[in-house]
Design an enzyme around this catalytic site. Sequence first.
Site, PDB file in Angstrom:
ATOM      1  N   SER A 129      17.781 -24.201 -12.858  1.00 31.19           N
ATOM      2  CA  SER A 129      17.372 -23.258 -11.807  1.00 31.19           C
ATOM      3  C   SER A 129      16.054 -23.746 -11.214  1.00 31.19           C
ATOM      4  CB  SER A 129      17.168 -21.867 -12.412  1.00 31.19           C
ATOM      5  OG  SER A 129      16.577 -20.978 -11.481  1.00 31.19           O
ATOM      6  N   TYR A 136      13.436 -15.830 -18.828  1.00 33.55           N
ATOM      7  CA  TYR A 136      14.357 -16.615 -17.994  1.00 33.55           C
ATOM      8  C   TYR A 136      13.708 -17.913 -17.534  1.00 33.55           C
ATOM      9  CZ  TYR A 136      17.649 -17.793 -14.279  1.00 33.55           C
ATOM     10  OH  TYR A 136      18.560 -18.453 -13.480  1.00 33.55           O
TER      11      TYR A 136
END
Length: 243
Positions: free
Chosen positions: A133, A147
């Site tokens: 990501s 995250y």
Amino acid sequence: MTRTALVTGVVGGIGAAIARQLVDAGYDVRVTDMPGTALDDAAGALGLPAYPADLGHRDSVAEMVAALPARPDILVNAAGGVRGQTGRPLVEVSEEDWRAIFAANVDSAFFLAQSCAPAMAERGWGRIVTISSGAGLRPSLTGIQAYTSAKHALVGLTKQLSLEFGPQGVTVNSVAPGFVRSNPATERQWDAMGADGQRALLSRIHTRRLGRPEDIAQAVGFLCSDAAEWISGQILSVDGGVT
């Protein structure tokens, strides 16, 4: 000989798009995700055989991989995500929530590599692609500490696996998507930005549009191909020019 592929996280839009991309490229594709009707429905829509597993647990991964007709030549780790969490102040984050995101994003990739990479190395050919990501390269728009930490860890794991298995003909790379509205969590994030936040996000993207699952899938398809045989240990940002 048709090469085989295992794609994880196909309940999400990105994982499903990757599975379709690899089918179109001529690979024999199997899919996996958490057991349940969501996986059954996703696999049915794709027309592909499903092998359920809780990928955050080593034994479950080993049992799933052992059930495959053969160890895959290609492994794409698209499982992960925020596990239903939203950004909160640091002091409000429980140990359980922290570990749940690491299990989904990092532990799963590690256990799958343990089960699949040695067979690739023995054959002298393999492809492993993780889906990291932009949050693995800088702070996350989600505001979720676990995250962004997990995606940074996944980037590190990708590079380490490349070093370990590259001499045996196994390339290991990562695709780092920008913002893609591909599942209920990203839809909630998009809505939470409000009109001003949405405009601000789009203004930072050179192409002035959000990503599509197909954008990510096409990048994965390239990294799985013979054309990418001298690319390894790389993090490919697919984000319309944000990085």
